[in-house]
Enzyme design. Structure first.
Site, PDB file in Angstrom:
ATOM      1  N   ASN A   9       0.880  -1.204  -0.094  1.00  8.82           N
ATOM      2  CA  ASN A   9       0.038   0.086   0.037  1.00  8.82           C
ATOM      3  C   ASN A   9       0.850   1.471   0.167  1.00  8.82           C
ATOM      4  O   ASN A   9       0.320   2.258  -0.222  1.00  8.82           O
ATOM      5  CB  ASN A   9      -0.860  -0.009   1.220  1.00  8.82           C
ATOM      6  CG  ASN A   9      -2.304  -0.731   0.899  1.00  8.82           C
ATOM      7  OD1 ASN A   9      -2.992  -0.366   0.029  1.00  8.82           O
ATOM      8  ND2 ASN A   9      -2.172  -1.927   1.427  1.00  8.82           N
ATOM      9  N   GLY A 121      -5.374 -10.622   3.097  1.00  9.01           N
ATOM     10  CA  GLY A 121      -4.524 -10.077   2.190  1.00  9.01           C
ATOM     11  C   GLY A 121      -3.457 -11.022   1.870  1.00  9.01           C
ATOM     12  O   GLY A 121      -2.643 -12.060   2.674  1.00  9.01           O
ATOM     13  N   ASP A 123      -0.495 -10.744   0.836  1.00 13.43           N
ATOM     14  CA  ASP A 123       0.865 -10.492   1.514  1.00 13.43           C
ATOM     15  C   ASP A 123       1.143 -11.475   2.937  1.00 13.43           C
ATOM     16  O   ASP A 123       1.932 -11.700   3.274  1.00 13.43           O
ATOM     17  CB  ASP A 123       1.192  -8.956   1.558  1.00 13.43           C
ATOM     18  CG  ASP A 123      -0.039  -8.329   2.222  1.00 13.43           C
ATOM     19  OD1 ASP A 123      -1.052  -8.600   2.508  1.00 13.43           O
ATOM     20  OD2 ASP A 123       0.325  -7.194   3.105  1.00 13.43           O
TER      21      ASP A 123
HETATM   22  N1  LIG Z   1      11.351   4.878   1.454  1.00 12.64           N
HETATM   23  C1  LIG Z   1      10.329   4.780   2.077  1.00 12.64           C
HETATM   24  N2  LIG Z   1       9.057   4.801   1.512  1.00 12.64           N
HETATM   25  C2  LIG Z   1       7.831   4.427   2.424  1.00 12.64           C
HETATM   26  N3  LIG Z   1       8.023   4.045   3.562  1.00 12.64           N
HETATM   27  C3  LIG Z   1       9.260   4.002   4.062  1.00 12.64           C
HETATM   28  C4  LIG Z   1      10.334   4.224   3.504  1.00 12.64           C
HETATM   29  N4  LIG Z   1      11.112   3.708   4.413  1.00 12.64           N
HETATM   30  C5  LIG Z   1      10.653   3.326   5.576  1.00 12.64           C
HETATM   31  N5  LIG Z   1       9.349   3.401   5.390  1.00 12.64           N
HETATM   32  C6  LIG Z   1       8.409   2.741   6.274  1.00 12.64           C
HETATM   33  O1  LIG Z   1       7.680   1.596   5.828  1.00 12.64           O
HETATM   34  C7  LIG Z   1       6.522   1.735   6.248  1.00 12.64           C
HETATM   35  C8  LIG Z   1       5.745   1.176   5.189  1.00 12.64           C
HETATM   36  O2  LIG Z   1       6.156  -0.283   5.175  1.00 12.64           O
HETATM   37  P1  LIG Z   1       6.343  -1.129   3.840  1.00 12.64           P
HETATM   38  O3  LIG Z   1       6.349  -2.509   4.279  1.00 12.64           O
HETATM   39  O4  LIG Z   1       7.098  -0.903   2.789  1.00 12.64           O
HETATM   40  O5  LIG Z   1       4.783  -1.036   3.197  1.00 12.64           O
HETATM   41  P2  LIG Z   1       3.723  -1.676   2.360  1.00 12.64           P
HETATM   42  O6  LIG Z   1       4.308  -3.077   2.242  1.00 12.64           O
HETATM   43  O7  LIG Z   1       2.474  -1.372   2.907  1.00 12.64           O
HETATM   44  O8  LIG Z   1       3.900  -1.112   0.777  1.00 12.64           O
HETATM   45  C9  LIG Z   1       6.024   3.128   6.485  1.00 12.64           C
HETATM   46  O9  LIG Z   1       5.182   3.415   7.549  1.00 12.64           O
HETATM   47  C10 LIG Z   1       7.367   4.079   6.571  1.00 12.64           C
HETATM   48  O10 LIG Z   1       7.438   4.309   8.008  1.00 12.64           O
HETATM   49  C1  LIG Z   2      -3.971  -5.429   5.863  1.00 17.12           C
HETATM   50  C2  LIG Z   2      -3.375  -4.898   4.573  1.00 17.12           C
HETATM   51  C3  LIG Z   2      -3.941  -3.533   4.064  1.00 17.12           C
HETATM   52  C4  LIG Z   2      -1.813  -4.747   4.833  1.00 17.12           C
HETATM   53  O1  LIG Z   2      -1.288  -4.464   3.469  1.00 17.12           O
HETATM   54  P1  LIG Z   2       0.084  -3.645   3.717  1.00 17.12           P
HETATM   55  O2  LIG Z   2       0.232  -2.764   4.780  1.00 17.12           O
HETATM   56  O3  LIG Z   2       1.299  -4.531   4.156  1.00 17.12           O
HETATM   57  O4  LIG Z   2       0.573  -2.952   2.448  1.00 17.12           O
HETATM   58  C5  LIG Z   2      -3.437  -6.048   3.183  1.00 17.12           C
HETATM   59  O5  LIG Z   2      -3.145  -7.348   3.911  1.00 17.12           O
HETATM   60  C6  LIG Z   2      -4.802  -6.266   3.169  1.00 17.12           C
HETATM   61  O6  LIG Z   2      -5.595  -5.745   2.098  1.00 17.12           O
HETATM   62  N1  LIG Z   2      -5.481  -7.340   3.812  1.00 17.12           N
HETATM   63  C7  LIG Z   2      -7.161  -7.692   3.350  1.00 17.12           C
HETATM   64  C8  LIG Z   2      -7.779  -8.097   4.695  1.00 17.12           C
HETATM   65  C9  LIG Z   2      -7.281  -9.049   5.440  1.00 17.12           C
HETATM   66  O7  LIG Z   2      -6.422  -9.383   5.395  1.00 17.12           O
HETATM   67  O8  LIG Z   2      -8.442  -9.502   6.125  1.00 17.12           O
HETATM   68  K   LIG Z   3       3.715  -5.237   3.894  1.00 15.84           K
END
Ligand SMILES: Nc1ncnc2c1ncn2[C@@H]1O[C@H](COP(=O)(O)OP(=O)(O)O)[C@@H](O)[C@H]1O
Ligand SMILES: CC(C)(COP(=O)(O)O)[C@@H](O)C(=O)NCCC(=O)O
Ligand SMILES: [K+]
Length: 284
Positions: A9, A121, A123
């Site tokens: 996200n 999700g 992930d």
């Molecule tokens: N370069 C970056 N861009 C965005 N988020 C970052 C970065 N470096 C560290 N973060 C941290 O990582 C978090 C997002 O985690 P991440 O696992 O990358 O997100 P997602 O898998 O949801 O895209 C943010 O809350 C932020 O604090």
């Molecule tokens: C909970 C999440 C938003 C986490 O996403 P992330 O912050 O890692 O980008 C994603 O796993 C999602 O959309 N899940 C669907 C709802 C569920 O897992 O029940």
């Molecule tokens: K994640």
């Protein structure tokens, strides 16, 4: 060779594999639609890497010189366009990659975890699988990403369930965005004082101390229910969070935080990629 792409996200998470071996992983921002279009026509992996590999802003040169050189050597033999195995929790972003000729989109039902509910999700499922592969089941995964999730599986690789809450960055952004006079605040490198005497530090304290206490509570509950269970933390905020949990509490008397928890907490960035590799393997 193949590229793994996990669309989160906040950003894109990439890994370069040769066969079963993860060679290198990195993150990038989302790519604009026209760039993805161009990549679909790219003739070599090199063309692709020029777009998706993190560049040094000052010099425009790739930061990870050695890795990039070895990737370029390896890829000169690869026919176009390079295969991408994609998993996503952001449908609008997934759509942008649908036109890429050599993309395979993983779906939740392909992930070999039992008892999955349909809207889980992917992930979370992949991270669970990757973690269980490495440390064994039962396992609890804490993913400190945009959202912070707890996801557990029992000894039979069966989903126990979990929880979802706003991650550290999202909590700070929401406070700044939805109030009249709270400022945008960064995450501090060090654990702040619990009792703050200014707004910035009060926000940092409130978000960090309650999140850390919540994580501690989930881990303790997990160990009560699964005394042999493992715990692993992943996601973009993993290192910061573990550092907060390691440092002495900055309450009036600096008693130490949660040494017994932090010592048995595994920290790993690549769980989802391990889970993607295992899911593919399952289909061979
Ligand atoms: N370069 C970056 N861009 C965005 N988020 C970052 C970065 N470096 C560290 N973060 C941290 O990582 C978090 C997002 O985690 P991440 O696992 O990358 O997100 P997602 O898998 O949801 O895209 C943010 O809350 C932020 O604090
Ligand atoms: C909970 C999440 C938003 C986490 O996403 P992330 O912050 O890692 O980008 C994603 O796993 C999602 O959309 N899940 C669907 C709802 C569920 O897992 O029940
Ligand atoms: K994640």
């Amino acid at each position: 060779m193949w590229l793994a792409l996990m669309i989160g996200n906040s950003r894109l998470h990439w890994a370069y594999f040769t066969g079963d071996t993860l060679i290198y992983a990195w993150d990038t921002d989302y790519l604009p639609a026209d760039v993805i279009q161009r990549l679909s026509q790219s003739q070599t992996l090199k063309d692709l890497l020029l777009e998706i590999f993190p560049n040094d802003e000052a010099t425009g040169k790739a930061r990870h010189g050695n890795i990039e050189d070895s990737l370029k050597t390896l890829c000169s033999s690869v026919s176009s366009p390079p295969p991408i195995i994609l998993a996503s929790v952001v449908p609008s972003q997934t759509a942008l990659w649908q036109s890429y000729p050599n993309v395979r989109i993983l779906t939740l039902d392909q992930v070999p975890i039992k008892g999955i509910y349909p809207t889980l999700g992917i992930d979370r499922a992949l991270a669970l699988l990757g973690a269980g592969q490495n440390w064994g089941f039962p396992i609890l995964v804490i993913d400190a990403g945009t959202a912070l999730t707890f996801t557990g599986a029992d000894a039979n690789q069966h989903l126990v369930g979990g929880a979802i809450l706003p991650g550290l960055g999202l909590q700070l952004a929401t406070l700044a965005g939805k109030t009249g006079q709270l400022p945008t605040v960064e995450l501090p490198q060090q654990l702040p004082y619990r009792y703050a005497l200014n707004t910035k530090e009060a926000i940092q304290s409130g978000v960090i101390y309650t999140l850390v206490a919540g994580i501690k509570d989930f881990i303790e509950a997990w160990w009560r229910d699964f005394p042999q269970g493992n715990v692993v933390m992943t996601g973009g905020d993993r290192t910061l969070l573990v550092n907060y949990m390691r440092s002495p509490m900055k309450a009036p008397k600096g008693a130490s935080q949660f040494p017994e928890i932090v010592d048995s907490l595994n920290v790993e960035a690549n769980l989802i990629f391990w889970g993607m590799q295992k899911t593919l393997k399952n289909y061979e």
